[in-house]
Design a protein around this motif. Structure first.
Motif, PDB file in Angstrom:
ATOM      1  N   LEU A 137      15.565 -62.712 -46.459  1.00 53.27           N
ATOM      2  CA  LEU A 137      16.180 -63.587 -45.462  1.00 53.27           C
ATOM      3  C   LEU A 137      15.132 -64.134 -44.495  1.00 53.27           C
ATOM      4  O   LEU A 137      15.154 -65.323 -44.160  1.00 53.27           O
ATOM      5  CB  LEU A 137      17.277 -62.837 -44.695  1.00 53.27           C
ATOM      6  N   SER A 193      14.428 -68.103 -44.242  1.00 53.80           N
ATOM      7  CA  SER A 193      14.749 -68.737 -42.953  1.00 53.80           C
ATOM      8  C   SER A 193      13.499 -69.264 -42.259  1.00 53.80           C
ATOM      9  O   SER A 193      13.538 -70.312 -41.612  1.00 53.80           O
ATOM     10  CB  SER A 193      15.520 -67.777 -42.051  1.00 53.80           C
ATOM     11  N   ALA A 218      12.921 -73.090 -40.853  1.00 53.62           N
ATOM     12  CA  ALA A 218      12.811 -73.269 -39.399  1.00 53.62           C
ATOM     13  C   ALA A 218      11.845 -74.402 -39.072  1.00 53.62           C
ATOM     14  O   ALA A 218      10.817 -74.559 -39.740  1.00 53.62           O
ATOM     15  CB  ALA A 218      12.332 -71.979 -38.743  1.00 53.62           C
ATOM     16  N   SER A 237       9.262 -64.910 -35.228  1.00 57.74           N
ATOM     17  CA  SER A 237      10.327 -64.366 -36.074  1.00 57.74           C
ATOM     18  C   SER A 237       9.917 -62.994 -36.582  1.00 57.74           C
ATOM     19  O   SER A 237       8.740 -62.650 -36.633  1.00 57.74           O
ATOM     20  CB  SER A 237      10.615 -65.322 -37.231  1.00 57.74           C
ATOM     21  N   HIS A 245      18.149 -73.836 -33.571  1.00 65.30           N
ATOM     22  CA  HIS A 245      19.085 -73.300 -34.564  1.00 65.30           C
ATOM     23  C   HIS A 245      20.435 -73.994 -34.465  1.00 65.30           C
ATOM     24  O   HIS A 245      21.079 -74.275 -35.468  1.00 65.30           O
ATOM     25  CB  HIS A 245      19.264 -71.793 -34.391  1.00 65.30           C
ATOM     26  N   LYS A 253      20.342 -74.373 -38.204  1.00 63.61           N
ATOM     27  CA  LYS A 253      21.058 -73.273 -38.885  1.00 63.61           C
ATOM     28  C   LYS A 253      20.151 -72.625 -39.924  1.00 63.61           C
ATOM     29  O   LYS A 253      20.596 -72.163 -40.965  1.00 63.61           O
ATOM     30  CB  LYS A 253      22.364 -73.752 -39.531  1.00 63.61           C
ATOM     31  N   TYR A 254      18.833 -72.610 -39.619  1.00 62.85           N
ATOM     32  CA  TYR A 254      17.840 -72.098 -40.550  1.00 62.85           C
ATOM     33  C   TYR A 254      17.993 -70.611 -40.829  1.00 62.85           C
ATOM     34  O   TYR A 254      17.495 -70.112 -41.829  1.00 62.85           O
ATOM     35  CB  TYR A 254      16.419 -72.398 -40.053  1.00 62.85           C
ATOM     36  N   LEU A 255      18.699 -69.890 -39.991  1.00 60.73           N
ATOM     37  CA  LEU A 255      18.960 -68.476 -40.231  1.00 60.73           C
ATOM     38  C   LEU A 255      20.379 -68.247 -40.766  1.00 60.73           C
ATOM     39  O   LEU A 255      20.584 -67.512 -41.726  1.00 60.73           O
ATOM     40  CB  LEU A 255      18.747 -67.677 -38.937  1.00 60.73           C
ATOM     41  N   GLU A 256      21.336 -68.915 -40.163  1.00 58.63           N
ATOM     42  CA  GLU A 256      22.744 -68.731 -40.544  1.00 58.63           C
ATOM     43  C   GLU A 256      23.024 -69.182 -41.975  1.00 58.63           C
ATOM     44  O   GLU A 256      23.725 -68.498 -42.726  1.00 58.63           O
ATOM     45  CB  GLU A 256      23.635 -69.504 -39.575  1.00 58.63           C
ATOM     46  N   ARG A 257      22.484 -70.320 -42.352  1.00 59.40           N
ATOM     47  CA  ARG A 257      22.763 -70.839 -43.704  1.00 59.40           C
ATOM     48  C   ARG A 257      22.271 -69.907 -44.811  1.00 59.40           C
ATOM     49  O   ARG A 257      23.033 -69.554 -45.707  1.00 59.40           O
ATOM     50  CB  ARG A 257      22.174 -72.236 -43.880  1.00 59.40           C
ATOM     51  N   PRO A 258      21.001 -69.484 -44.796  1.00 56.30           N
ATOM     52  CA  PRO A 258      20.578 -68.577 -45.868  1.00 56.30           C
ATOM     53  C   PRO A 258      21.281 -67.212 -45.802  1.00 56.30           C
ATOM     54  O   PRO A 258      21.493 -66.583 -46.836  1.00 56.30           O
ATOM     55  CB  PRO A 258      19.066 -68.440 -45.690  1.00 56.30           C
TER      56      PRO A 258
END
Length: 156
Positions: free
Chosen positions: A49, A53, A57, A68, A104, A128-133
């Protein structure tokens, strides 16, 4: 083991005793194996993840990607993993701005998030680079955890 004894009234009493301490000891070993395997699998999932992500980002100066990271914490009842981005900047008035949160949550075309994400500095980056994956790879991450548990049990 079956045993013959007399009860307090002089009658015959049959007892059976079953010692399951060995079974319980084995269950404790298996529990530790499951916990360790889940922890290893969670590390694998959070590494995946974080890698995906980070690539999504926004890059600009690189601050967002440099801040990160991941954490994995195991307890007696479970394992928790997290991936985070923690970039902050000062605006022209000296206020601290959570750059990670703002980038984000930029409008991603989902109809729910804020301002429009315009002209990313690096092609292929997105809000949404973290939420999507996290959502898109959830099944894969669950499988990584299950595989970690299987591997640990098989080692013993």
């Amino acid at each position: 083991m079956a045993e013959r004894q007399s009860d307090s009234n002089g009658g015959e009493l049959r007892m059976m005793e079953f010692d399951f301490s060995g079974f319980l000891a084995m269950m404790d070993i298996r529990k530790r194996e499951v916990q360790e395997g889940a922890k290893v699998g969670m590390h694998d999932a959070m590494d995946d993840l974080l890698r995906v992500s980070r690539d999504l980002a926004p890059l600009d100066k690189g601050q967002l990607r440099r801040t990160s990271g991941k954490n994995v914490e195991a307890t007696l009842t479970g394992v928790t993993g997290e991936v985070y981005f923690n970039a902050t900047e000062m605006d022209k008035h000296g206020n601290v701005i959570n750059y990670a949160l703002i980038t984000h949550e930029l409008h991603s075309g989902d109809g729910y998030s804020g301002s429009r994400f315009k002209n990313p500095t690096t092609p292929g980056t997105q809000p949404k680079y973290l939420e999507r994956p996290l959502k898109e790879r959830a099944d894969r991450h669950k499988q990584m955890i299950a595989d970690g548990i299987r591997r640990e049990i098989a080692r013993q």
